[in-house]
Design an enzyme around this catalytic site. Structure first.
Site, PDB file in Angstrom:
ATOM      1  N   GLU A   1       0.863  -1.180   0.000  1.00 38.99           N
ATOM      2  CA  GLU A   1       0.000   0.000   0.000  1.00 38.99           C
ATOM      3  C   GLU A   1       0.901   1.232   0.000  1.00 38.99           C
ATOM      4  OE1 GLU A   1      -3.547  -0.081   2.703  1.00 38.99           O
ATOM      5  OE2 GLU A   1      -2.491  -1.831   3.494  1.00 38.99           O
TER       6      GLU A   1
ATOM      7  N   ARG B   1       4.700 -13.951   9.121  1.00 41.22           N
ATOM      8  CA  ARG B   1       5.195 -12.572   9.130  1.00 41.22           C
ATOM      9  C   ARG B   1       6.473 -12.481   9.959  1.00 41.22           C
ATOM     10  NH1 ARG B   1       3.015  -7.070   9.318  1.00 41.22           N
ATOM     11  NH2 ARG B   1       0.977  -7.791   8.651  1.00 41.22           N
TER      12      ARG B   1
ATOM     13  N   LYS C   1       2.583   2.075  10.512  1.00 40.29           N
ATOM     14  CA  LYS C   1       2.681   3.411   9.919  1.00 40.29           C
ATOM     15  C   LYS C   1       2.105   4.467  10.862  1.00 40.29           C
ATOM     16  CE  LYS C   1       1.942   1.001   5.610  1.00 40.29           C
ATOM     17  NZ  LYS C   1       0.894   0.485   4.740  1.00 40.29           N
TER      18      LYS C   1
END
Length: 783
Positions: free
Chosen positions: A279, A494, A504
């Site tokens: 993204e 992950r 973020k």
């Protein structure tokens, strides 16, 4: 009911313990019951015996979901004794995976799995005889220490459907006939040869993309070259071949699947195609490095292609700087995208897909509010069954901006694995898009966009982290209900680090509160921050390879990453001398005949990598910590009654006078020197600089005090309260030798005895700024 099932399962030869274990798996026990009942119904005989039962159990455990509609065919073949061995069963399952769509050509099926093939004893004898004759010389030489397994394998190839035990008995008998009974020498145990253990082979399974042992020796060459992620992973990653999507666990086959796959194979030319889909609303971090290595590395290793596809479906948070930074980091890690694409490239086609979804009765316009859709026990939408034409008109009104934000969504009639029902496909946002401007006021969600963009781009392997496993069923469902090519989704664990935040939003909070400078602050674990700190891309790739590809989520200490950095920089960063806390030293008797410079090797362990010259005069600077007025017996550096050598200079210095200021602080040492070969060898050699460059040095420590700063049980006050406000130390009076005068931003050096350092972008022509990348590996006995 449970008692009946146990009786059924023991009746086909399972032990009572195995029957009870099977019962714990509701899905397996239900299917096994169906298999046994079907075999009894279609076979016309008793299948409750150990021979048939073993095959029926294997059928229930090995049959993949996409061909379960063919279960009656195989169950019947077992019951009628057409399939009599596990080898035949395996062949039957493999045939159906290659030919999944009904109707099955029974004659071709039976031929593929050896139905009716009878291997006579004479055929077995003749085949084994030919194999033994071929290897006769080796057998006579090595006798019973020869590799009989290899002979057995060759014989089995010639006798595809023969019983394995019968073949082995024949092989043993013919070898005995050739060699005679075993002698004492034959019975002696062979001496085992010590050697490196071979890498473990990993079986093909969605849940076993495991890693091989990774060491510095097999990763880093002497010239500092680091092998790629997939060079290291090798056979540890075993996925389906392009075009064989239908063979993977959970894949859904429709009447159009095989035709779509044929067209797909034409489009990709049989090559692997992956994608890295970030993204563009933030900077990439260390977890993304694993995804980049996996997607680009796998495609590269297989001779395929990898797209960089921006998932730009949320116009509120996307900025140009993030698009640029993401591509820059991908290329910094050493990968070049096959193509750079955007989800927004497909906005028109995605809109048409949503219209088609509604037309086919699989989508509808809903007016439930966002808050009502949160959680998992959301009540069914009262608009779920509204007429198709009504939903189509409302969707058109959404597109034309006639409905306000939050007043309507398009939802899909499916349920995710986690139980979430009817995920949203489209929502209204009156926000201009970075690339498409004001053209759209409706934007697709991740759940709708991702699989369709994968399909449009003919992705062969959709690799994603494990949290997206709950989206796999909707991924397959959406492609299939729209009759579009369906890629295969594979999940892996992950990568997370302790003592760090990578969100973020949270990094943004650290920036706005002035706790870090920006996204590239070297205390963070964004990729831009790691580059600025001086982490070489090879070391990050090396770290990802060491972590490997596992299903388990991984949380590691940053020290493991730092160790990888040391391993790489030790081979890549030339040595220079720098003094971080300088103390002036005047050499009274500096030889007038000295040439005024010394040669320093770039890599002391490898002189072939060259050297550089540094000046030396009667005035030098040493580390303040390298002198003590009072030294204990363990202190080996400079003291009033203890000499030290100067590295690379061949000079030993001895203190003659200590000069102090009015506050009693030492400002200068006056020393005498002599040739290092004239007297006893000093206890230590220290680094120094002369006629140096002034520079600023920034030293970094861990940004957070606790391993898990986001965990309320560890940090009740929240991650911001856990920040180490002394994590940055700035030394503005450091000195470095002149060999670095022409260094470029991000050039890396080992400052002897101090650590690895990298030139920061804040540097100017008249003032260099260095970041300490990592300290040197500490010697526990060092003082």
């Amino acid at each position: 009911m449970a008692t009946d099932l146990v009786e059924l399962f023991t009746g086909i030869g399972l032990s009572e313990q195995k029957a009870n274990e099977t019962l714990k798996n509701e899905q397996l026990s239900t299917f096994l019951k169906e298999v046994v009942v079907e075999a009894e119904r279609s076979g016309g005989g008793d299948v409750r015996n150990k021979e048939s039962g073993k095959l029926l159990y294997a059928l229930a455990t090995q049959m993949k979901s996409q061909i379960r509609t063919h279960m009656p065919l195989i169950a019947s073949a077992i019951a009628k004794r057409k399939i009599n061995s596990e080898l035949q069963l395996k062949a039957a399952l493999d045939y159906l995976l290659h030919n999944p769509l009904p109707p099955v050509e029974v004659a071709a099926f039976e031929q593929a799995c050896g139905v009716g093939v009878i291997i006579t004893p004479e055929e077995i004898e003749a085949a084994v005889e030919s194999v033994v004759k071929k290897h006769k010389a080796e057998l006579l030489e090595k006798r019973y220490k020869a590799n009989v397994g290899a002979l057995l394998s060759e014989a089995k190839v010639l006798l595809t459907w023969a019983d394995g035990k019968t073949i082995k008995n024949e092989v043993d008998m013919q070898i005995l006939d050739l060699l005679g009974p075993k002698t004492e020498a034959d019975l002696e145990k062979p001496v085992k040869q010590k050697g490196a253990k071979p890498a473990k082979k990993v079986g093909e399974s969605q849940e076993t993309t495991a890693r091989q042992a990774v060491t510095v020796d097999n990763l880093i060459a002497a010239d500092g070259h680091v092998k790629s992620f997939m060079e290291v992973m090798g056979d540890a990653v075993k996925f389906h071949k392009p075009g064989e999507n239908y063979k993977t666990d959970g894949f859904v086959i429709t009447p159009n699947t095989m035709d779509l796959l044929k067209q797909h194979m034409k489009e990709v030319g049989g090559k692997v195609h992956t994608r890295f889909p970030p993204e563009p609303n933030g900077i990439l971090h260390i977890g993304h490095a694993k995804a980049i290595n996996f997607n680009f590395g796998y495609a590269k290793a297989m001779g395929g292609n990898c797209y960089l596809r921006y998932d730009d479906t949320n116009p509120e948070k996307e900025e140009e700087k993030f698009f640029l930074a993401i591509r820059e980091m991908v290329e910094w890690l050493g990968y070049k995208p096959f193509k750079v694409t955007h989800a927004s490239d497909n906005f028109e086609r995605l809109y048409q897909c949503a219209v088609e979804l509604i037309k086919r009765g699989h989508g509808y316009v809903c007016h439930q509010k966002a808050d009502e859709l949160k959680g998992f026990n959301v009540p069914d939408s009262p608009w779920r069954d509204r007429p198709i034409e009504e939903s189509l008109q409302l969707f058109e009104d959404m597109k034309k901006g006639k409905i306000a934000e939050g007043e309507a969504t398009v939802r899909m009639k499916t349920t995710l694995e986690e139980g979430k029902k009817d995920p949203v496909a489209y929502r209204i946002k009156f926000t201009a898009h970075h690339r498409t401007g004001d053209k759209w006021c409706i934007y697709p969600t991740y759940d709708f966009t991702h699989c369709l963009c994968d399909s449009i781009e003919n992705i062969t392997h959709s690799l994603c982290t494990k949290e997206f496993q709950t989206r796999r069923s909707s991924y397959y469902w959406l492609c299939n209900v729209l009759d579009m090519y369906c890629p295969v989704q594979w999940e892996y664990g992950r990568l997370n680090l302790h003592y760090a935040v990578v969100s973020k939003r949270k990094i943004g909070k650290l920036i706005t509160e002035g706790l870090v400078r920006n996204w590239d602050d070297p205390r963070l674990f964004t990729l831009t921050a790691l580059r600025r700190r001086g982490f070489p891309p090879e070391a990050i790739n090396y770290f990802c390879a060491k972590v490997g590809v596992t299903m388990a989520q991984t949380a590691l200490d940053p020290s493991m990453l730092e160790a990888c950095v040391r391993d790489v920089l030790n081979l890549q960063a030339p040595r220079v001398m720098a003094v971080l806390d300088p103390l002036k030293v005047v050499i009274q008797n500096f030889p007038a005949t000295h040439p005024g410079e010394v040669t320093v090797p770039n890599f002391p362990a490898d002189e072939s990598k060259g050297s550089h010259k540094v000046p030396i005069t009667s005035t030098i600077y040493i580390e303040r910590a390298d002198f003590r007025e009072e030294a204990d017996k363990n202190y080996k550096r400079l003291a009033p009654n203890q000499s030290v050598g100067l590295r690379h200079a061949g000079i030993v210095i001895t203190v003659d006078k200590v000069v102090k200021d009015g506050q009693g602080q030492i400002t200068e040492l006056v020393v005498k020197c002599n040739d290092a070969t004239d007297g006893p060898k000093p206890k230590a050699f220290i680094h120094w600089v002369s006629e140096p460059l002034h520079c600023e040095v920034r030293l970094y420590e861990t940004l957070f005090f606790h391993k898990n700063p986001e965990d309320p049980s560890e940090v009740p006050g929240g991650f911001v309260t856990d920040v180490n406000r002394d994590s940055l130390t700035v030394l503005r009076n450091a000195l470095v030798d002149t060999s670095v005068s022409k260094a470029k931003v991000y050039d890396k050096f080992q400052f002897e005895r101090n650590g690895f350092f990298s030139l920061d972008p804040d540097s100017s022509a008249d003032r260099l700024v260095f970041n300490r990348t990592v300290t040197l590996k500490e010697d526990p006995n060092k003082n």
